[in-house]
Design a protein around this motif. Structure first.
Motif, mmCIF file in Angstrom:
data_model
loop_
_atom_site.group_PDB
_atom_site.id
_atom_site.type_symbol
_atom_site.label_atom_id
_atom_site.label_comp_id
_atom_site.label_asym_id
_atom_site.label_seq_id
_atom_site.Cartn_x
_atom_site.Cartn_y
_atom_site.Cartn_z
ATOM 1 N N ALA A 1 2.443 -8.520 -6.155
ATOM 2 C CA ALA A 1 2.317 -9.941 -5.779
ATOM 3 C C ALA A 1 3.663 -10.502 -5.333
ATOM 4 N N LYS A 2 4.736 -9.934 -5.854
ATOM 5 C CA LYS A 2 6.074 -10.375 -5.484
ATOM 6 C C LYS A 2 6.750 -9.412 -4.516
ATOM 7 N N SER A 3 6.042 -8.371 -4.119
ATOM 8 C CA SER A 3 6.612 -7.343 -3.232
ATOM 9 C C SER A 3 7.943 -6.838 -3.761
ATOM 10 N N THR A 4 7.967 -6.567 -5.041
ATOM 11 C CA THR A 4 9.211 -6.173 -5.699
ATOM 12 C C THR A 4 8.995 -4.956 -6.594
ATOM 13 N N VAL A 5 9.946 -4.044 -6.545
ATOM 14 C CA VAL A 5 9.978 -2.893 -7.453
ATOM 15 C C VAL A 5 11.236 -3.008 -8.301
ATOM 16 N N ARG B 1 6.103 6.822 3.113
ATOM 17 C CA ARG B 1 5.194 6.906 4.261
ATOM 18 C C ARG B 1 3.743 6.748 3.845
ATOM 19 N N SER B 2 3.462 6.951 2.551
ATOM 20 C CA SER B 2 2.093 6.856 2.074
ATOM 21 C C SER B 2 2.081 6.150 0.720
ATOM 22 N N ALA C 1 13.728 7.960 -9.178
ATOM 23 C CA ALA C 1 12.408 7.606 -9.687
ATOM 24 C C ALA C 1 11.526 7.157 -8.528
ATOM 25 N N ALA C 2 10.220 7.262 -8.728
ATOM 26 C CA ALA C 2 9.277 6.813 -7.704
ATOM 27 C C ALA C 2 8.025 6.296 -8.372
ATOM 28 N N ILE C 3 7.322 5.419 -7.653
ATOM 29 C CA ILE C 3 6.108 4.814 -8.182
ATOM 30 C C ILE C 3 5.075 4.731 -7.071
ATOM 31 N N SER C 4 3.835 5.033 -7.406
ATOM 32 C CA SER C 4 2.769 4.977 -6.421
ATOM 33 C C SER C 4 2.424 3.534 -6.065
ATOM 34 N N TRP C 5 1.559 3.367 -5.087
ATOM 35 C CA TRP C 5 1.310 2.033 -4.544
ATOM 36 C C TRP C 5 0.793 1.035 -5.576
ATOM 37 N N ASN C 6 0.031 1.518 -6.550
ATOM 38 C CA ASN C 6 -0.536 0.606 -7.548
ATOM 39 C C ASN C 6 0.139 0.741 -8.907
ATOM 40 N N GLY C 7 1.211 1.514 -8.952
ATOM 41 C CA GLY C 7 1.929 1.680 -10.214
ATOM 42 C C GLY C 7 1.309 2.686 -11.157
ATOM 43 N N GLY C 8 0.246 3.350 -10.725
ATOM 44 C CA GLY C 8 -0.458 4.247 -11.619
ATOM 45 C C GLY C 8 0.236 5.573 -11.865
ATOM 46 N N VAL C 9 1.095 5.966 -10.944
ATOM 47 C CA VAL C 9 1.806 7.241 -11.069
ATOM 48 C C VAL C 9 3.291 6.991 -10.902
ATOM 49 N N THR C 10 4.076 7.560 -11.801
ATOM 50 C CA THR C 10 5.533 7.456 -11.705
ATOM 51 C C THR C 10 6.153 8.839 -11.882
ATOM 52 N N ASN D 1 0.813 -1.217 0.000
ATOM 53 C CA ASN D 1 0.000 0.000 0.000
ATOM 54 C C ASN D 1 0.851 1.274 0.000
ATOM 55 N N ASN D 2 2.137 1.118 -0.247
ATOM 56 C CA ASN D 2 3.036 2.266 -0.143
ATOM 57 C C ASN D 2 3.779 2.545 -1.449
ATOM 58 N N ALA D 3 4.061 3.818 -1.631
ATOM 59 C CA ALA D 3 4.919 4.197 -2.742
ATOM 60 C C ALA D 3 6.338 3.690 -2.487
ATOM 61 N N VAL D 4 7.080 3.534 -3.568
ATOM 62 C CA VAL D 4 8.484 3.128 -3.474
ATOM 63 C C VAL D 4 9.308 4.040 -4.362
ATOM 64 N N GLY D 5 10.472 4.405 -3.859
ATOM 65 C CA GLY D 5 11.350 5.274 -4.634
ATOM 66 C C GLY D 5 12.738 4.696 -4.756
#
Length: 123
Positions: free
Chosen positions: A74-78, A99-100, A48-57, A30-34
């Motif tokens: 599903a793999k908890s991987t970015v 954090r979000s 680079a950064a990606i939102s929780w569902n990949g919809g925003v980069t 449920n979190n963004a990753v950078g």
């Protein structure tokens, strides 16, 4: 929370690498990753950064068109696919969980950090 970044290495200019970052599912889905990078003697900069569902980069201007961030919840991987690498891309690359769920280029918005993986691009 332990993040594991991998995929770094030595590559010639113009080459490609794909970095991976895995994290515990409970802190990831449920979190963004950078991705950030730090060259010797320099500050740690946003890549680079990606939102929780990949919809925003978001991308740093210097890597737009060359790097692509994606995620597989599903793999908890970015992933960070890096093409057309340049010597200026040489750095230790860090992944971080936000954090979000919103992607951000601000380091302060990331709470968990991995130990980094070294990328070296030779000319």
């Amino acid at each position: 929370v332990q993040l594991q970044a991998s995929g770094g290495g030595l590559v010639q200019a113009g080459g490609s690498l794909r970095l991976s970052c895995t994290a515990p599912k409970r802190t990831f889905s449920n979190n963004a990753v950078g991705w950030f990078r730090q060259a010797p003697g320099k500050e740690r900069d946003f890549v680079a950064a990606i939102s929780w569902n990949g919809g925003v980069t978001y991308y740093q201007d210097a890597v737009k068109g060359r790097f692509t961030i994606s995620r597989d919840n599903a793999k908890s991987t970015v992933y960070l696919q890096m093409n057309s690498l340049e010597p200026e891309d040489t750095a230790v690359y860090f992944c971080a969980v936000g954090r979000s769920s919103y992607a951000s280029d601000n380091r302060a918005n990331y709470v968990y950090w991995g130990r980094g993986t070294l990328v070296t691009v030779s000319s």
